[in-house]
Design a protein around this motif. Structure first.
Motif: not given
Length: 156
Positions: A24-39
């Motif tokens: 779950a932590l890995n999934d949350a980090m992936d979502r956070m990083n995905g948002g950052m890379k898009d931004d």
């Protein structure tokens, strides 16, 4: 392992619970990083390189292009293209190595730090708030566990 692991004891159930929490932590980090890379308009490898540079900068360590290639497990040609992108976007600068004129070191720009921390500051504050209630001994144990898991996954 050819068959799925099925916990048989309460201890094994607890182990499974922790492993599910890591997922779950890995999934949350992936979502956070995905948002950052898009931004930040960059790909996952670019963001991983920036994270490496930030961590190393916080430790007071310099980083060479070779170390980026090794960390990301990409070729030197791919590293050159990555660094060209990051440099042209204003995220990194290349400088001569202070002791080896043939070598280069990489530094983050003020723009890079500001942009990265603008995106990460809220997440960091939320993680800090969640972490604060734990005792020093608990935090040392959690830290040791996470380091051990990280090294088991990626021993390099």
């Amino acid at each position: 392992m050819t068959t799925p692991w099925v916990p048989q004891t309460p201890h094994q159930q607890a182990v499974l619970g922790v492993l599910l929490s890591i997922r779950a932590l890995n999934d949350a980090m992936d979502r956070m990083n995905g948002g950052m890379k898009d931004d930040m308009d960059m790909n996952a490898t670019d963001l991983a390189a920036l994270r490496m540079l930030i961590v190393r900068e916080q430790r007071g360590e310099s980083v060479s292009p070779h170390e980026v290639a090794k960390h990301l497990r990409i070729s030197t040609a791919s590293t050159t293209k990555l660094l060209d992108r990051l440099e042209s976007s204003g995220y990194v600068e290349r400088h001569p190595h202070p002791r080896d004129r043939r070598a280069r070191i990489l530094t983050l720009t003020a723009h890079s730090r500001a942009t990265f921390f603008k995106h990460f500051a809220e997440h960091l504050e939320q993680m800090r708030r969640v972490t604060e209630p734990y005792t020093e001994d608990e935090l040392k144990l959690i830290g040791r566990y996470l380091t051990d898991v990280s090294q088991a996954i990626d021993p390099s």
